[in-house]
Design an enzyme around this catalytic site. Structure first.
Site, short mmCIF file in Angstrom:
data_model
loop_
_atom_site.label_atom_id
_atom_site.label_comp_id
_atom_site.label_asym_id
_atom_site.label_seq_id
_atom_site.Cartn_x
_atom_site.Cartn_y
_atom_site.Cartn_z
N GLY A 216 -11.82 2.76 4.18
CA GLY A 216 -10.92 1.89 3.43
C GLY A 216 -10.00 2.64 2.48
N HIS A 217 -9.07 1.91 1.91
CA HIS A 217 -8.08 2.54 1.02
C HIS A 217 -8.75 3.08 -0.26
CE1 HIS A 217 -6.92 -1.75 -0.59
NE2 HIS A 217 -8.20 -1.62 -0.52
N ASN A 218 -8.21 4.22 -0.71
CA ASN A 218 -8.64 4.87 -1.95
C ASN A 218 -10.05 5.44 -1.89
OD1 ASN A 218 -6.51 2.66 -2.81
ND2 ASN A 218 -6.45 4.29 -4.33
N GLN B 81 0.88 -1.16 0.00
CA GLN B 81 0.00 0.00 0.00
C GLN B 81 0.92 1.22 0.00
OE1 GLN B 81 -3.68 -0.61 0.14
NE2 GLN B 81 -2.83 -2.60 -0.46
#
Lengths: 345, 345, 345
Positions: free
Chosen positions: A237-239, A196
């Site tokens: 969460g990511h993005n 990540q």
């Protein structure tokens, strides 16, 4: 703590005084707890009846009340005025302390004027901290982090490498900004970790709650936009992108790569699946579950979400389900009996 | 670790010995894992069959078992006895260490006798810590906090300014006591933060789980009353009151200004809306959602909650819904056919 | 950061190059963001259309694309290849720093070669740390903890006494390993704490998310088996066993003494009751609630869980419930009317 005259407070909140504008008040208190020398407020007319027994010296109101013994500050939005007066009277930003003994700040870090870094903080290489910002004890900033001006990072907050925090951002204790997003590539029956390597950006005036997690992007940026307010124990969460002035109550979960519009409200424990778009001005009720894209300007509840009013009606039927099943069986039986008796005629 | 005779343990648990009261045991172990020298316990009769193969030297039972080769301790409540014997044999409070090197304690803090403050702790101005209390590494107490006697605050716990903690309180790692409640006044399309100037009070014998958040009141007090036990990752909103001996399992969310009675049980992931009253002795099933006031002495489940037994029956119907819909359509069709055929007669 | 030739990357991912194998790339980027000198990837054919506009110098694909201007790396699993190439190009384990100033390590701790212990860490008596492991600032290891080789424990992670962590384990910031399980014996209307004297074992290649809590066993072991991946804010109760390569998304709650098989997937906010067995290769949808044992090889959703496809159909009926109720009432009325009219004939 400070004191202020009613005249000063009226100016602060864009209102006017009925009574003595030079009267000093020293504290804002609720209708029930206010004493002499205090100012109180009525933000809803259902509380107006309490005014007859109030012991405060002044009250903030939206409309004048005739025959009231105490001074009145009249303004358009008493609830907002309450927040502003409370801030004015009872919130004092601590005096800057600089880098305190017991804090560890890397040589390459750039620390602005009037910053306080409490003992137990660890500030990594190439970190930048804007003026007036406070790091309470135990804050850890990994290398390359930037924090803007007049921010407050409470105790044990962690910001991982290269994340960027705007101005006037408040982060409650133990929030985690920039931990790895949850991404793995299946490799046979096991999983291979997807690095990540993106970051998190918290824009100006964002507030993040205690133990809330905002994951760094796999590639690119996880972004919480200007003015968004995120409560405790929330997962972003990511993005993801969370829009300006969007509010998320405790224990919400937003799955990866979902974009939420501006001025949305997510009730407690509500959630979205990943890779979705939620439009502007959307309200998701407590524990609502969003499984598809959502158009703007809606109030939705349920799992999957439906219009809130439909959901209310549908939920009222749930306790009736056993009765409904019986009824259907009984109707079928009656109908069969009827058909049979007709045949026999 | 220690040893005890069966006679001593019988006294501890208010029971009696069948066998040698001078027999020494050194460890409490489960039926499956107990070895010679151990004491074990049977808290439910379904496990009695296992006694024929047990290798323990003694067993705690509610009723004597005839012909058993090993000694027996007979008492009214073997499960409670298990907890007491385990505590007696295997729990030792560490020797007090004082303020250890690497801890930072403000000059104005008042520290009782026999206190341990581990390295990495930061104790603010005017904090008071009662005798026998242990702060594990990384605990941060903001200014004005009071902690009672014989408390255990595990690593990285944060207690914010002016909060008050009673005696014998246990706080698991990284719990956050007194972070800001989630309150904002709408100001156009943005939000103005309402200062949270109240506190949190944890009364005597409360236990708080890891990463659980108890928010400080806006004005006044958020209170967790005597003996309440709160599991991990729970959210308690500002101005809540949680009653004596109430138990909340992991990931529960209690919204602001809600009052929960005494001796309630909240199952995992259950939640309440804000500004509600939940009576005494109420059990909310796992993931139950409370949206209205709840009378005392009830067992409720579902969203919104309904009597638990109704919910069980209703949930059993949910998988049948598609069939029910088809059936209704088919009944309507049959009825129409019947009506038509009758007309044609 | 590093560079690699396409030939090297093809070897890394078990693929082959179409184009110049000596071409150097320095970064992996998404299709939209890739620039010259970058390599990108297509893991799903719906993105193939974007290749006509890509500015990358090379692309990872599962099948050759004719007429493409840029070099291609062809391999069986482009998504896995993406993860491996990204790791190769952009992940560098920091140089070991030893025990840094401001870290506190007990004299009896055994620290392997190439370990980094950042400032603010506290390492207790008799702790063992394997070579190559990194403890970021604020990590607290209680006495008797063992950590294997090449682990990464991020900032403010807490591992309580005697817990055992395998090799290559990654723990995100502020996770809590080994806090007390939630166990009390009723003692009148109050509760007597059951000492939690067991431990937690995290086997090799486990990853634990931020603020996730894995509780120590009452007696015995809470075990997360090899390769399991647990996201943020997850609760794993005492005495649970989580199988190899099982994946749990954020905010999952697994109640005590539940055993989950290998290669399961738990969606966000899903949960299980306690003392259950979930078989291998089970998928629980987001917010699924498991209330009974689950056989292997199933996809389940809902509360209580049912086959996922049944749940999808059932949930589609929920908004129709009020209509269904009305329809039932109307059918009953019609049927009664019909019966009546027949009687009157």
């Amino acid at each position: 703590m400070a004191t202020a005259t009613l005249g000063e407070l009226a100016t602060l909140v864009g209102g006017r005084v009925i009574g003595d504008p030079d009267l000093q008040v020293r504290r804002l208190a609720s209708l029930d707890e206010a004493a002499e020398g205090d100012i109180t407020f009525v933000s809803h007319k259902r509380y107006l009846a309490k005014l007859s027994q109030v012991r405060a010296s002044a009250v903030i109101l939206s409309h004048p009340v005739e025959g009231l013994a105490i001074a009145q500050v009249i303004c358009a939005n008493p609830y907002l005025a309450f927040a502003k007066v409370l801030t004015h009277l009872q919130v004092r930003r601590p005096e800057p302390q600089g880098i305190m003994a017991g804090a560890r700040v890397a040589a390459s870090a750039v620390i602005g004027e009037g910053v306080t870094v409490h003992p137990g903080c660890v500030v990594g290489e190439r970190v930048s901290i804007g003026r007036g910002t406070i790091l309470y004890p135990g804050v850890v900033l990994y290398e390359g982090v930037t924090v803007g001006e007049d921010c407050t990072l409470h105790a044990n907050v962690v910001v991982r490498e290269d994340c960027r925090i705007g101005n006037r951002v408040i982060i409650q204790p133990s929030a985690i900004i920039g931990s790895d997003g949850f991404g793995y590539a299946p490799d046979g029956s096991s999983y291979f970790k997807i690095p990540q390597v993106g970051i998190v950006v918290l824009e100006d005036d964002v507030e993040i709650g205690s133990a809330t997690c905002v994951d760094r992007a796999a590639l690119g940026v996880t972004r919480i936009k200007r003015g968004a307010k995120i409560d405790n124990l929330v997962q972003i969460g990511h993005n993801c992108v969370i829009g300006e002035d969007t509010v998320m109550v405790s224990q919400v979960g937003i799955s990866g790569s979902t974009t939420v519009g501006r001025h949305c409200t997510f009730g407690g424990q509500s959630a979205t699946a990943g890779h979705l778009k939620v439009g502007d001005n959307v309200t998701i009720g407590g524990r609502g579950g969003v499984t598809r894209d959502v158009e703007p300007n809606q109030v939705l509840s349920g799992l999957p979400v439906m219009p809130h009013k439909e959901w209310l009606k549908a939920q009222m039927c749930v306790p009736k389900l056993p009765e409904m099943r019986k009824e259907i069986t009984s109707l079928r039986q009656k109908l069969e009996d009827l058909e049979k008796s007709l045949k026999e005629r």
